[in-house]
Every structure is written in C-alpha cells, then in structure tokens.
Design a protein around this motif. Structure first.
Motif, mmCIF file in Angstrom:
data_model
loop_
_atom_site.group_PDB
_atom_site.id
_atom_site.type_symbol
_atom_site.label_atom_id
_atom_site.label_comp_id
_atom_site.label_asym_id
_atom_site.label_seq_id
_atom_site.Cartn_x
_atom_site.Cartn_y
_atom_site.Cartn_z
ATOM 1 N N CYS A 51 35.225 51.590 49.329
ATOM 2 C CA CYS A 51 36.722 51.268 48.802
ATOM 3 C C CYS A 51 36.809 50.034 47.872
ATOM 4 O O CYS A 51 36.421 49.041 48.290
ATOM 5 N N TRP A 52 37.538 50.442 46.817
ATOM 6 C CA TRP A 52 37.773 49.260 45.876
ATOM 7 C C TRP A 52 39.438 48.829 45.876
ATOM 8 O O TRP A 52 40.091 49.966 45.970
ATOM 9 N N SER A 53 39.966 47.955 45.755
ATOM 10 C CA SER A 53 41.312 47.581 45.655
ATOM 11 C C SER A 53 41.611 46.773 44.365
ATOM 12 O O SER A 53 40.668 45.841 43.855
ATOM 13 N N MET A 54 42.529 47.222 43.750
ATOM 14 C CA MET A 54 42.711 46.496 42.400
ATOM 15 C C MET A 54 44.137 45.989 42.149
ATOM 16 O O MET A 54 45.361 46.636 42.887
ATOM 17 N N ASP A 55 44.545 45.017 41.425
ATOM 18 C CA ASP A 55 45.739 44.478 41.274
ATOM 19 C C ASP A 55 45.716 43.699 39.943
ATOM 20 O O ASP A 55 44.587 43.523 39.281
ATOM 21 N N PHE A 56 46.939 43.341 39.432
ATOM 22 C CA PHE A 56 47.192 42.425 38.243
ATOM 23 C C PHE A 56 47.810 41.303 38.608
ATOM 24 O O PHE A 56 48.500 41.101 39.427
ATOM 25 N N THR A 57 47.269 40.232 37.763
ATOM 26 C CA THR A 57 47.995 38.671 37.764
ATOM 27 C C THR A 57 48.433 38.535 36.365
ATOM 28 O O THR A 57 47.662 39.026 35.433
ATOM 29 N N GLN A 58 49.114 37.857 36.083
ATOM 30 C CA GLN A 58 49.675 37.342 34.801
ATOM 31 C C GLN A 58 49.786 35.601 34.799
ATOM 32 O O GLN A 58 50.249 35.033 35.542
ATOM 33 N N ASP A 59 49.377 34.984 33.352
ATOM 34 C CA ASP A 59 49.541 33.792 33.473
ATOM 35 C C ASP A 59 49.638 33.390 32.005
ATOM 36 O O ASP A 59 49.692 34.314 31.110
ATOM 37 N N ALA A 60 49.528 32.302 31.565
ATOM 38 C CA ALA A 60 49.877 31.731 30.228
ATOM 39 C C ALA A 60 48.685 30.857 29.711
ATOM 40 O O ALA A 60 48.477 30.014 30.561
ATOM 41 N N GLN B 246 44.756 25.111 38.133
ATOM 42 C CA GLN B 246 44.012 24.150 38.006
ATOM 43 C C GLN B 246 43.918 23.483 36.712
ATOM 44 O O GLN B 246 43.842 22.287 36.640
ATOM 45 N N GLN B 247 44.065 24.115 35.706
ATOM 46 C CA GLN B 247 43.931 23.612 34.282
ATOM 47 C C GLN B 247 44.462 24.711 33.378
ATOM 48 O O GLN B 247 44.550 25.700 33.360
ATOM 49 N N TRP B 248 44.953 24.100 32.107
ATOM 50 C CA TRP B 248 45.273 25.091 31.049
ATOM 51 C C TRP B 248 44.003 25.750 30.310
ATOM 52 O O TRP B 248 42.996 24.806 30.379
ATOM 53 N N LEU B 249 44.098 26.635 29.924
ATOM 54 C CA LEU B 249 43.088 27.624 29.227
ATOM 55 C C LEU B 249 43.656 27.669 27.685
ATOM 56 O O LEU B 249 44.766 28.157 27.225
ATOM 57 N N ALA B 250 42.612 27.261 26.765
ATOM 58 C CA ALA B 250 43.007 27.084 25.466
ATOM 59 C C ALA B 250 43.157 28.333 24.716
ATOM 60 O O ALA B 250 44.024 28.592 24.060
ATOM 61 N N GLY B 251 42.506 29.406 25.025
ATOM 62 C CA GLY B 251 42.564 30.750 24.444
ATOM 63 C C GLY B 251 41.875 31.851 25.272
ATOM 64 O O GLY B 251 41.507 31.585 26.283
ATOM 65 N N LEU B 252 41.936 33.053 24.821
ATOM 66 C CA LEU B 252 41.401 34.107 25.590
ATOM 67 C C LEU B 252 40.091 33.984 25.805
ATOM 68 O O LEU B 252 39.297 34.493 26.985
ATOM 69 N N ALA B 253 39.040 33.716 24.782
ATOM 70 C CA ALA B 253 37.776 33.424 24.770
ATOM 71 C C ALA B 253 37.525 32.220 26.255
ATOM 72 O O ALA B 253 36.521 32.599 26.897
ATOM 73 N N ASP B 254 38.417 31.324 26.174
ATOM 74 C CA ASP B 254 38.242 30.161 26.952
ATOM 75 C C ASP B 254 38.553 30.800 28.506
ATOM 76 O O ASP B 254 37.930 30.524 29.467
ATOM 77 N N ALA B 255 39.477 31.315 28.649
ATOM 78 C CA ALA B 255 40.046 32.221 29.622
ATOM 79 C C ALA B 255 39.026 33.006 30.681
ATOM 80 O O ALA B 255 38.818 33.119 31.540
ATOM 81 N N ARG B 256 38.394 34.076 29.439
ATOM 82 C CA ARG B 256 37.394 34.737 29.927
ATOM 83 C C ARG B 256 36.233 34.092 30.667
ATOM 84 O O ARG B 256 35.528 34.595 31.641
ATOM 85 N N PHE B 257 35.626 33.047 29.818
ATOM 86 C CA PHE B 257 34.496 32.279 30.306
ATOM 87 C C PHE B 257 34.754 31.702 31.731
ATOM 88 O O PHE B 257 34.273 31.522 32.451
ATOM 89 N N ALA B 258 35.957 31.095 31.884
ATOM 90 C CA ALA B 258 36.495 30.073 33.017
ATOM 91 C C ALA B 258 36.547 31.193 34.083
ATOM 92 O O ALA B 258 36.180 30.937 35.246
ATOM 93 N N ILE B 259 37.416 32.359 33.757
ATOM 94 C CA ILE B 259 37.763 33.139 34.907
ATOM 95 C C ILE B 259 36.363 33.931 35.641
ATOM 96 O O ILE B 259 36.222 34.262 36.595
#
Length: 267
Positions: free
Chosen positions: A124-133, A204-217
């Motif tokens: 069983c997998w569970s899925m959900d969404f989060t939102q940030d800026a 914990q910190q601001w993420l500069a762009g989508l690429a930065d967000a993908r890498f950090a996450i």
C-alpha cells in the motif's frame, strides 16, 4: 521543636549524613536515622559527561536542527553505544537545544472508514500534496508518495503544478520500479511524512528555483530513507526496516496514536 526538611534524593540524604557526622554522630547511626544504606552513602556519584558526548550532540543538533533529544539520542548511540538518554537530555537542556514545535492548523475532514491495514512492503502506498514558495515568491507543489509499512518515501515530485497526467506518470514510474499495488484505501502515514518534510526541509531555507528545489528535496528524501530513525519502526530507518521486512524478520508496525486519515492511498 524543629521542622525537619524532607530529604528524598540520594544526594540529599548523603548530604544530611555528612552534616550529622560533622556534629559527632557515627556513620552507622546517621545512616539509620536518615534512611540510607551505608554503601549508598559511601558511593561517589559519577560526574561529568562521557568523553566526546557533548561535542557529538552539538554536531548532530547542528546537522539536524529540527530533531528532538530522543531522535538525537538514537543517532548518538550509533557513535557512542550504550549512552544513556538521561545524560543526553541533561546536555541537551544545558546547551539550550530544545526544539520549538510549530503548530499547524488542520482543516476538519469528513471521517473515513479505513480498509484493513497493509502488512507487507509495497502492499500500500499513500500520497498527498504539499505547497510552498520559492525565494522569488513563485509557488510550487510537491507530490509525496510513501510506503505505508516501511515509511519509505518513494517519490517527492516537484513542479509548478501537478496535474493528474503528471501524477499518473509518477505512479507509473513507481509501479515499474516496485510493482503495482492493488486498490485504493485510506491511511494516515503520509500526513506524518508531510509534517517532517515541512519541518526539516521546507522551513529551513529559501529555495532559489525549481531546479534548486528538486535537488534539495530529492536529497532530503534520500536522507529521510537512509538516515532518519522512526520511533514507530523501533528506531530503525525506513531502509533498515524495509530490508528486515523483505527478509521476513519484521512485520508491519502498529499505527502510533489516533488515525488521522488523509487522501486515498494507492493499493
């Protein structure tokens, strides 16, 4: 008459015996009156911290600023086997490391009737969404998918928006890698992951762009699976628990606390 001060702890009782002996009372007589065994009175309390404990705790607390002392104690035991949690707590408080927990406002949901719980990895997998800026203020969304039994975070898909077609592509990718689960059901475990995700990554910190967000996450997801001990898994990491479960050494952990049901899971 004199009002005697209540003497409770061994340290206080030892101090009372010392004061009685300074007045000329024998050790045997003083210990009998105070109510402490002579061997306890003679024992010298251990002072000071274990070598390297403070430095290791401060380092781990800096690396994991949102971990409380119990989870830090689990990590410390890997470096300093047998270390006592009370010693860790004493230093934790002394160094002012206590974490201020953020309270999230939750929306009321209609109660759901849960299906029988999963008992095996990949059942069983569970899925959900989060939102940030991002740092620029531009919003982005994350799809989190977690295995209910192992608590393994299988995916954290990041994009400006997550339409149904993209969600299906993520699930198809996971199904190709892990096999396809069965029918949808409800479970609370993705909510627990979302809380940790926000607390330990997004806040914990601001993420500069989508690429930065993908890498950090993605780095957070890997670290979460490999290194984060879970109290619900007997303080094992998801990877450790999954390995033992696959070998037949572990069964599904019991849910901790009341069920807080979220979005449908994928079975």
């Amino acid at each position: 008459g004199h009002h005697l001060k209540k003497v409770v702890t061994p340290a206080a009782r030892r101090d009372a015996v010392r004061r009685a002996r300074r007045l000329g009372m024998s050790e045997r007589r003083a210990c009998g009156l105070i109510g402490i065994h002579r061997s306890t009175c003679r024992r010298k309390p251990r002072r000071g911290d274990a070598p390297g404990l403070r430095e290791a705790l401060l380092r781990l607390a800096q690396e994991r600023p949102r971990f409380g002392y119990r989870r830090l104690h689990v990590l410390l035991r890997r470096e300093l086997p047998g270390i006592n949690h009370k010693r860790v707590y004493r230093i934790y408080r002394r160094e002012g490391l206590a974490v201020r927990r953020k309270q999230r406002k939750r929306l009321a949901r209609e109660p759901r009737v849960p299906m029988p719980p999963a008992t095996r990895p990949n059942e069983c997998w569970s899925m959900d969404f989060t939102q940030d800026a991002l740092e620029s203020g531009r919003a982005f969304r994350t799809l989190n998918v977690v295995d209910v039994v192992t608590r393994m975070c299988l995916a954290t898909e990041v994009d400006a928006s997550l339409p149904a077609a993209l969600v299906l592509r993520v699930l198809d990718r996971l199904a190709a890698a892990h096999g396809r689960p069965g029918t949808p059901t409800d479970n609370p475990f993705v909510e627990s992951l979302d809380d940790k995700f926000r607390d330990e990554r997004l806040n914990q910190q601001w993420l500069a762009g989508l690429a930065d967000a993908r890498f950090a996450i993605e780095n957070w997801r890997i670290d979460y699976n490999l290194n984060r001990p879970h109290s619900s898994l007997g303080n094992l990491t998801p990877c450790e628990f999954a390995a033992q479960a696959s070998a037949g050494l572990r069964s599904a952990p019991p849910p901790s606390g009341p069920l807080k049901l979220e979005e449908p899971a994928i079975h």
